[in-house]
Design a protein around this motif. Structure first.
Motif, PDB file in Angstrom:
ATOM      1  N   ALA A   1       0.829  -1.208   0.000  1.00  0.00           N
ATOM      2  CA  ALA A   1       0.000   0.000   0.000  1.00  0.00           C
ATOM      3  C   ALA A   1       0.862   1.256   0.000  1.00  0.00           C
ATOM      4  N   ILE A   2       1.942   1.246   0.756  1.00  0.00           N
ATOM      5  CA  ILE A   2       2.829   2.409   0.806  1.00  0.00           C
ATOM      6  C   ILE A   2       3.505   2.625  -0.546  1.00  0.00           C
TER       7      ILE A   2
ATOM      8  N   VAL B   1       2.404   1.723  -3.549  1.00  0.00           N
ATOM      9  CA  VAL B   1       1.419   2.185  -4.522  1.00  0.00           C
ATOM     10  C   VAL B   1       1.091   3.652  -4.290  1.00  0.00           C
ATOM     11  N   ARG B   2       0.929   4.053  -3.040  1.00  0.00           N
ATOM     12  CA  ARG B   2       0.582   5.448  -2.734  1.00  0.00           C
ATOM     13  C   ARG B   2       1.735   6.401  -3.007  1.00  0.00           C
ATOM     14  N   SER B   3       2.966   5.921  -2.992  1.00  0.00           N
ATOM     15  CA  SER B   3       4.110   6.812  -3.188  1.00  0.00           C
ATOM     16  C   SER B   3       4.407   7.065  -4.663  1.00  0.00           C
TER      17      SER B   3
ATOM     18  N   ALA C   1       0.411   9.327  -9.762  1.00  0.00           N
ATOM     19  CA  ALA C   1      -0.740   8.775 -10.465  1.00  0.00           C
ATOM     20  C   ALA C   1      -0.615   9.036 -11.960  1.00  0.00           C
TER      21      ALA C   1
END
Length: 65
Positions: free
Chosen positions: A26-27, A29-31, A34
């Motif tokens: 999750a970390i 992907v969020r970093s 986009a």
């Protein structure tokens, strides 16, 4: 921050290896920045004809003239 310091640490609880893997995923992907999906940026003529404001197309084809 030195190379030996962890990027994050668990301050409460005892997570399983699967829970830690999910957190790291999750970390990561969020970093990432986009990226705009390619399909959303270019709409086909058929899709555009059904949008509000279009005076022709499949939405108005069944309306009385």
């Amino acid at each position: 921050m030195s190379a030996e310091e962890p990027l994050f640490r668990v301050v409460r609880g005892v997570p399983t290896a699967e829970e830690l893997a999910a957190l790291v995923g999750a970390i990561v992907v969020r970093s990432r920045p986009a990226a705009a999906p390619a399909a959303a940026t270019t709409a086909s003529a058929w899709v555009r004809s059904g949008r509000p404001g279009s005076s022709s197309g499949w939405r108005t084809a069944g309306l009385p003239r």
